[in-house]
Design a protein around this motif. Structure first.
Motif, PDB file in Angstrom:
ATOM      1  N   PHE A  60      26.174  69.495  34.914  1.00 22.23           N
ATOM      2  CA  PHE A  60      25.893  68.463  33.766  1.00 22.23           C
ATOM      3  C   PHE A  60      26.316  66.814  34.189  1.00 22.23           C
ATOM      4  O   PHE A  60      26.940  67.101  35.364  1.00 22.23           O
ATOM      5  CB  PHE A  60      27.016  68.671  32.724  1.00 22.23           C
ATOM      6  CG  PHE A  60      26.932  69.917  32.139  1.00 22.23           C
ATOM      7  CD1 PHE A  60      25.838  70.512  31.202  1.00 22.23           C
ATOM      8  CD2 PHE A  60      27.876  70.930  32.325  1.00 22.23           C
ATOM      9  CE1 PHE A  60      25.826  72.003  30.899  1.00 22.23           C
ATOM     10  CE2 PHE A  60      28.099  72.196  31.800  1.00 22.23           C
ATOM     11  CZ  PHE A  60      26.933  72.590  31.073  1.00 22.23           C
ATOM     12  N   SER A  61      25.866  66.029  33.673  1.00 19.63           N
ATOM     13  CA  SER A  61      25.806  64.507  34.151  1.00 19.63           C
ATOM     14  C   SER A  61      25.745  63.592  32.971  1.00 19.63           C
ATOM     15  O   SER A  61      24.936  64.069  31.993  1.00 19.63           O
ATOM     16  CB  SER A  61      25.355  64.197  35.459  1.00 19.63           C
ATOM     17  OG  SER A  61      23.651  63.970  35.189  1.00 19.63           O
ATOM     18  N   ILE A  62      26.415  62.469  33.085  1.00 20.10           N
ATOM     19  CA  ILE A  62      26.013  61.534  31.879  1.00 20.10           C
ATOM     20  C   ILE A  62      25.987  60.119  32.806  1.00 20.10           C
ATOM     21  O   ILE A  62      26.862  59.678  33.534  1.00 20.10           O
ATOM     22  CB  ILE A  62      27.014  61.423  30.865  1.00 20.10           C
ATOM     23  CG1 ILE A  62      26.437  60.747  29.763  1.00 20.10           C
ATOM     24  CG2 ILE A  62      28.320  61.261  31.425  1.00 20.10           C
ATOM     25  CD1 ILE A  62      27.119  60.686  28.274  1.00 20.10           C
ATOM     26  N   ASN A  63      25.000  59.367  32.664  1.00 19.26           N
ATOM     27  CA  ASN A  63      24.501  58.131  33.466  1.00 19.26           C
ATOM     28  C   ASN A  63      25.067  58.242  34.814  1.00 19.26           C
ATOM     29  O   ASN A  63      25.570  57.613  35.638  1.00 19.26           O
ATOM     30  CB  ASN A  63      25.711  57.045  32.802  1.00 19.26           C
ATOM     31  CG  ASN A  63      25.356  56.585  31.531  1.00 19.26           C
ATOM     32  OD1 ASN A  63      24.105  56.748  31.080  1.00 19.26           O
ATOM     33  ND2 ASN A  63      26.364  56.556  30.726  1.00 19.26           N
ATOM     34  N   GLY A  64      24.414  59.688  35.484  1.00 19.58           N
ATOM     35  CA  GLY A  64      24.550  59.791  36.952  1.00 19.58           C
ATOM     36  C   GLY A  64      25.916  60.247  37.598  1.00 19.58           C
ATOM     37  O   GLY A  64      26.394  60.691  38.489  1.00 19.58           O
ATOM     38  N   LYS A  65      26.911  60.535  36.556  1.00 19.80           N
ATOM     39  CA  LYS A  65      28.396  60.946  37.020  1.00 19.80           C
ATOM     40  C   LYS A  65      28.585  62.232  36.609  1.00 19.80           C
ATOM     41  O   LYS A  65      28.081  62.472  35.191  1.00 19.80           O
ATOM     42  CB  LYS A  65      29.316  59.937  36.021  1.00 19.80           C
ATOM     43  CG  LYS A  65      29.360  58.492  36.816  1.00 19.80           C
ATOM     44  CD  LYS A  65      30.385  57.698  36.088  1.00 19.80           C
ATOM     45  CE  LYS A  65      30.309  56.314  36.660  1.00 19.80           C
ATOM     46  NZ  LYS A  65      31.308  55.326  36.298  1.00 19.80           N
ATOM     47  N   PRO A  66      29.060  63.020  37.242  1.00 24.88           N
ATOM     48  CA  PRO A  66      29.276  64.365  36.927  1.00 24.88           C
ATOM     49  C   PRO A  66      30.265  64.733  35.775  1.00 24.88           C
ATOM     50  O   PRO A  66      31.172  63.975  35.533  1.00 24.88           O
ATOM     51  CB  PRO A  66      29.798  65.136  38.043  1.00 24.88           C
ATOM     52  CG  PRO A  66      30.288  64.092  38.870  1.00 24.88           C
ATOM     53  CD  PRO A  66      29.473  62.903  38.561  1.00 24.88           C
ATOM     54  N   ILE A  67      29.909  65.520  34.770  1.00 24.60           N
ATOM     55  CA  ILE A  67      30.832  66.145  33.774  1.00 24.60           C
ATOM     56  C   ILE A  67      31.212  67.646  34.241  1.00 24.60           C
ATOM     57  O   ILE A  67      30.359  68.238  34.547  1.00 24.60           O
ATOM     58  CB  ILE A  67      30.169  66.041  32.346  1.00 24.60           C
ATOM     59  CG1 ILE A  67      29.605  64.736  31.986  1.00 24.60           C
ATOM     60  CG2 ILE A  67      31.110  66.614  31.549  1.00 24.60           C
ATOM     61  CD1 ILE A  67      28.819  64.719  30.763  1.00 24.60           C
ATOM     62  N   HIS A  68      32.253  67.850  34.247  1.00 26.96           N
ATOM     63  CA  HIS A  68      33.089  69.106  34.907  1.00 26.96           C
ATOM     64  C   HIS A  68      32.959  70.079  33.820  1.00 26.96           C
ATOM     65  O   HIS A  68      33.286  69.612  32.290  1.00 26.96           O
ATOM     66  CB  HIS A  68      34.303  68.920  35.470  1.00 26.96           C
ATOM     67  CG  HIS A  68      34.347  67.921  36.714  1.00 26.96           C
ATOM     68  ND1 HIS A  68      33.701  68.338  37.857  1.00 26.96           N
ATOM     69  CD2 HIS A  68      34.715  66.496  36.797  1.00 26.96           C
ATOM     70  CE1 HIS A  68      33.795  67.251  38.585  1.00 26.96           C
ATOM     71  NE2 HIS A  68      34.305  66.186  38.000  1.00 26.96           N
ATOM     72  N   HIS A  69      32.912  71.246  34.222  1.00 27.31           N
ATOM     73  CA  HIS A  69      33.066  72.521  33.371  1.00 27.31           C
ATOM     74  C   HIS A  69      34.319  72.843  32.765  1.00 27.31           C
ATOM     75  O   HIS A  69      35.375  72.939  33.384  1.00 27.31           O
ATOM     76  CB  HIS A  69      32.358  73.744  34.006  1.00 27.31           C
ATOM     77  CG  HIS A  69      30.945  73.608  34.456  1.00 27.31           C
ATOM     78  ND1 HIS A  69      29.827  74.565  33.891  1.00 27.31           N
ATOM     79  CD2 HIS A  69      30.419  72.970  35.328  1.00 27.31           C
ATOM     80  CE1 HIS A  69      28.752  73.931  34.455  1.00 27.31           C
ATOM     81  NE2 HIS A  69      29.041  73.188  35.276  1.00 27.31           N
ATOM     82  N   PHE A  70      34.415  72.851  31.284  1.00 33.78           N
ATOM     83  CA  PHE A  70      36.027  72.958  30.734  1.00 33.78           C
ATOM     84  C   PHE A  70      36.144  74.517  30.969  1.00 33.78           C
ATOM     85  O   PHE A  70      35.475  75.177  30.506  1.00 33.78           O
ATOM     86  CB  PHE A  70      35.936  72.478  29.365  1.00 33.78           C
ATOM     87  CG  PHE A  70      37.266  72.796  28.808  1.00 33.78           C
ATOM     88  CD1 PHE A  70      38.272  72.260  29.220  1.00 33.78           C
ATOM     89  CD2 PHE A  70      37.135  73.600  27.826  1.00 33.78           C
ATOM     90  CE1 PHE A  70      39.320  72.411  28.831  1.00 33.78           C
ATOM     91  CE2 PHE A  70      38.672  73.995  27.247  1.00 33.78           C
ATOM     92  CZ  PHE A  70      39.623  73.208  27.582  1.00 33.78           C
ATOM     93  N   LEU A  71      37.071  74.916  31.716  1.00 31.77           N
ATOM     94  CA  LEU A  71      37.516  76.434  32.149  1.00 31.77           C
ATOM     95  C   LEU A  71      36.403  77.121  32.425  1.00 31.77           C
ATOM     96  O   LEU A  71      36.337  78.240  32.134  1.00 31.77           O
ATOM     97  CB  LEU A  71      38.278  76.667  30.693  1.00 31.77           C
ATOM     98  CG  LEU A  71      39.767  76.502  30.296  1.00 31.77           C
ATOM     99  CD1 LEU A  71      40.319  76.898  29.182  1.00 31.77           C
ATOM    100  CD2 LEU A  71      40.572  76.642  31.620  1.00 31.77           C
ATOM    101  N   GLY A  72      35.301  76.641  33.127  1.00 35.29           N
ATOM    102  CA  GLY A  72      34.125  77.280  33.496  1.00 35.29           C
ATOM    103  C   GLY A  72      32.952  77.830  32.429  1.00 35.29           C
ATOM    104  O   GLY A  72      32.134  78.671  32.597  1.00 35.29           O
TER     105      GLY A  72
END
Length: 85
Positions: A60-72
């Motif tokens: 996942f990403s928003i505006n080119g920055k990664p969004i990390h998976h919450f607890l996978g």
């Protein structure tokens, strides 16, 4: 509801109903074969992971920055990418 599956996934297919959980089971490690534990060696809770198991990258990403998976599991998102276990 499964939209699509990745390469090598044989136990799920599009249309299957699933429930993402943060204590999954790979089905191969000693813990998964034990009747006394559900702390899978591969899929156990790891709050530092933040990405997918095999490459550590986020899907996942928003505006080119990664969004990390919450607890996978990323269960707060409308769509998510998770390990089949």
């Amino acid at each position: 509801i499964v939209e699509c599956v990745g390469e090598g996934v044989t136990d799920l297919q599009p249309g299957d109903h699933v429930l993402p959980i943060f204590t999954g089971e790979c089905g191969d490690c000693p813990h998964c074969h034990s009747e006394e534990s559900n702390m899978c060696d591969l899929l156990r809770i790891n709050t530092e992971r933040g990405g997918m198991i095999h490459d550590g990258e986020s899907r996942f990403s928003i505006n080119g920055k990664p969004i990390h998976h919450f607890l996978g599991t990323s269960t707060f998102s409308e769509y998510t990418v998770v390990h089949s276990g």
